[in-house]
Design an enzyme around this catalytic site. Structure first.
Site, PDB file in Angstrom:
ATOM      1  N   ASP A 294       3.967  39.693  24.903  1.00 36.22           N
ATOM      2  CA  ASP A 294       4.455  39.045  23.635  1.00 36.22           C
ATOM      3  C   ASP A 294       4.103  37.555  23.962  1.00 36.22           C
ATOM      4  O   ASP A 294       4.646  37.000  24.936  1.00 36.22           O
ATOM      5  CB  ASP A 294       5.864  39.609  23.292  1.00 36.22           C
ATOM      6  CG  ASP A 294       5.939  39.406  21.864  1.00 36.22           C
ATOM      7  OD1 ASP A 294       5.003  39.221  21.214  1.00 36.22           O
ATOM      8  OD2 ASP A 294       7.252  39.705  21.675  1.00 36.22           O
ATOM      9  N   SER A 295       3.869  36.848  22.734  1.00 35.30           N
ATOM     10  CA  SER A 295       4.023  35.484  22.940  1.00 35.30           C
ATOM     11  C   SER A 295       4.340  34.799  21.574  1.00 35.30           C
ATOM     12  O   SER A 295       4.300  35.525  20.756  1.00 35.30           O
ATOM     13  CB  SER A 295       2.467  34.743  23.413  1.00 35.30           C
ATOM     14  OG  SER A 295       1.318  35.375  22.620  1.00 35.30           O
TER      15      SER A 295
ATOM     16  N   PHE B 106      -7.138  29.896  17.623  1.00 28.83           N
ATOM     17  CA  PHE B 106      -6.783  30.770  16.735  1.00 28.83           C
ATOM     18  C   PHE B 106      -5.166  30.418  16.489  1.00 28.83           C
ATOM     19  O   PHE B 106      -4.631  29.579  17.239  1.00 28.83           O
ATOM     20  CB  PHE B 106      -6.835  32.361  17.081  1.00 28.83           C
ATOM     21  CG  PHE B 106      -5.872  32.732  18.393  1.00 28.83           C
ATOM     22  CD1 PHE B 106      -6.330  32.293  19.489  1.00 28.83           C
ATOM     23  CD2 PHE B 106      -4.525  33.301  18.057  1.00 28.83           C
ATOM     24  CE1 PHE B 106      -5.471  32.595  20.800  1.00 28.83           C
ATOM     25  CE2 PHE B 106      -3.804  33.333  19.110  1.00 28.83           C
ATOM     26  CZ  PHE B 106      -3.865  33.119  20.398  1.00 28.83           C
ATOM     27  N   GLY B 107      -4.430  31.042  15.622  1.00 27.16           N
ATOM     28  CA  GLY B 107      -3.169  30.668  15.262  1.00 27.16           C
ATOM     29  C   GLY B 107      -2.649  29.524  15.102  1.00 27.16           C
ATOM     30  O   GLY B 107      -3.221  28.785  14.255  1.00 27.16           O
TER      31      GLY B 107
ATOM     32  N   ASP C  92      -3.157  27.335  17.050  1.00 30.06           N
ATOM     33  CA  ASP C  92      -3.863  26.125  17.988  1.00 30.06           C
ATOM     34  C   ASP C  92      -4.081  24.494  17.290  1.00 30.06           C
ATOM     35  O   ASP C  92      -3.859  23.485  17.911  1.00 30.06           O
ATOM     36  CB  ASP C  92      -5.224  26.672  18.390  1.00 30.06           C
ATOM     37  CG  ASP C  92      -5.100  27.616  19.675  1.00 30.06           C
ATOM     38  OD1 ASP C  92      -4.069  27.483  20.392  1.00 30.06           O
ATOM     39  OD2 ASP C  92      -5.980  28.399  19.898  1.00 30.06           O
TER      40      ASP C  92
ATOM     41  N   GLY D  22      -9.597  41.212  22.547  1.00 29.65           N
ATOM     42  CA  GLY D  22      -9.653  39.880  23.214  1.00 29.65           C
ATOM     43  C   GLY D  22      -8.720  39.827  24.303  1.00 29.65           C
ATOM     44  O   GLY D  22      -9.253  39.148  25.251  1.00 29.65           O
TER      45      GLY D  22
ATOM     46  N   LYS E  84      -8.550  25.063  28.090  1.00 29.47           N
ATOM     47  CA  LYS E  84      -7.006  25.563  27.388  1.00 29.47           C
ATOM     48  C   LYS E  84      -6.292  26.583  28.400  1.00 29.47           C
ATOM     49  O   LYS E  84      -5.345  26.657  28.754  1.00 29.47           O
ATOM     50  CB  LYS E  84      -7.368  26.443  26.145  1.00 29.47           C
ATOM     51  CG  LYS E  84      -6.158  27.017  25.408  1.00 29.47           C
ATOM     52  CD  LYS E  84      -6.113  27.695  24.187  1.00 29.47           C
ATOM     53  CE  LYS E  84      -4.745  28.506  24.050  1.00 29.47           C
ATOM     54  NZ  LYS E  84      -4.972  29.317  22.513  1.00 29.47           N
TER      55      LYS E  84
HETATM   56  P1  IMP Z   1       1.052  37.977  20.168  1.00 32.74           P
HETATM   57  O1  IMP Z   1       2.419  38.198  20.937  1.00 32.74           O
HETATM   58  O2  IMP Z   1      -0.131  37.284  21.594  1.00 32.74           O
HETATM   59  O3  IMP Z   1       0.187  38.676  19.519  1.00 32.74           O
HETATM   60  O4  IMP Z   1       1.228  36.424  19.601  1.00 32.74           O
HETATM   61  C1  IMP Z   1       2.026  36.030  18.601  1.00 32.74           C
HETATM   62  C2  IMP Z   1       1.750  35.260  17.616  1.00 32.74           C
HETATM   63  O5  IMP Z   1       1.868  33.845  18.314  1.00 32.74           O
HETATM   64  C3  IMP Z   1       0.129  35.067  17.319  1.00 32.74           C
HETATM   65  O6  IMP Z   1       0.016  35.818  16.002  1.00 32.74           O
HETATM   66  C4  IMP Z   1      -0.061  33.634  17.076  1.00 32.74           C
HETATM   67  O7  IMP Z   1       0.068  33.366  15.714  1.00 32.74           O
HETATM   68  C5  IMP Z   1       0.669  32.946  18.205  1.00 32.74           C
HETATM   69  N1  IMP Z   1       0.256  32.588  19.250  1.00 32.74           N
HETATM   70  C6  IMP Z   1       0.148  33.279  20.448  1.00 32.74           C
HETATM   71  N2  IMP Z   1      -0.522  32.702  21.363  1.00 32.74           N
HETATM   72  C7  IMP Z   1      -1.161  31.569  20.853  1.00 32.74           C
HETATM   73  C8  IMP Z   1      -2.150  30.538  21.161  1.00 32.74           C
HETATM   74  O8  IMP Z   1      -2.561  30.565  22.215  1.00 32.74           O
HETATM   75  N3  IMP Z   1      -2.550  29.730  20.088  1.00 32.74           N
HETATM   76  C9  IMP Z   1      -2.026  29.816  18.965  1.00 32.74           C
HETATM   77  N4  IMP Z   1      -1.234  30.648  18.611  1.00 32.74           N
HETATM   78  C10 IMP Z   1      -0.743  31.608  19.298  1.00 32.74           C
END
Ligand code: IMP
Length: 185
Positions: A65-66, A140-141, A143, A11, A162
């Site tokens: 990374d988020s 997702f996550g 949100d 994605g 968003k």
């Molecule tokens: P990643 O580093 O982008 O894989 O994000 C790490 C974790 O942060 C993910 O498993 C989600 O649980 C959470 N996360 C990151 N971005 C979002 C978002 O836009 N909405 C909701 N949860 C997020």
């Protein structure tokens, strides 16, 4: 110009493609697990990850990374967001926030881009609040428990809306600015 997006999430590749193809940058999905350092700092995770990838001879790539950083929880779950989402999930975060008045939180997304021998690292932020309950079915996550305006959650907002305010959208916009500043696009 072709950039590898190093992620397990297809994605994300589509998301970068949508934003960067207009500047003539093509994306290629590369599944290449790399060690993430144990630190509470998103930029450090990204920089160390980039060092490890480059040391293996891979160049011209994007990693990101988020995470969700909750003010009242001193930044938790932060860099441990994926683990927290998998273990305690949204009900666990709501439980930790039960009775807490300060609902402030922010999503952060750090993008690291190795391009033409240069390193660009940018962080996009989106502030909002943690809601009292889960609402909405999109996204997702975290949100369903995060709201950018204190009204609708990210899971109740259409994707385009968003992206216009989100941490990832802001990070991609910063990346585009930085690529322009470097004269790379
Ligand atoms: P990643 O580093 O982008 O894989 O994000 C790490 C974790 O942060 C993910 O498993 C989600 O649980 C959470 N996360 C990151 N971005 C979002 C978002 O836009 N909405 C909701 N949860 C997020």
């Amino acid at each position: 110009m072709r950039l590898k997006v190093i992620t397990s999430n297809p994605g994300k590749v589509r998301e970068y493609e949508r934003e960067l193809s207009q500047f003539g940058i093509e994306m290629e999905h590369l599944r290449h697990p790399y060690d993430e350092v144990q630190t509470s700092d998103l930029e450090e995770v990204v920089n160390k990850g980039m060092d490890a990838i480059i040391s293996e001879g891979i160049r011209d790539f994007i990693v990101d990374d988020s995470g969700l950083f909750v003010d009242a929880l001193k930044g938790f779950p932060g860099v441990w967001s994926a683990y927290a989402q998998k273990t305690i999930g949204n009900p666990g975060i709501l439980k930790l926030m039960d009775g807490v008045e300060d609902r402030g939180a922010e999503f952060r997304c750090c993008i690291g881009c190795d391009i033409a021998g240069k390193r660009i690292v940018v962080t996009g932020v989106c502030r909002g609040v943690i809601t009292d309950s889960e609402r909405g079915t999109d996204g997702f996550g975290f949100d369903p428990i995060c709201s950018p305006d204190g009204e609708r959650t990210f899971a109740e907002i259409p994707m385009d809306e968003k992206n216009a305010v989100s941490h990832r959208g802001n990070a991609v916009r910063l990346l585009i600015e930085a690529l322009k500043d470097e004269g790379l696009i």
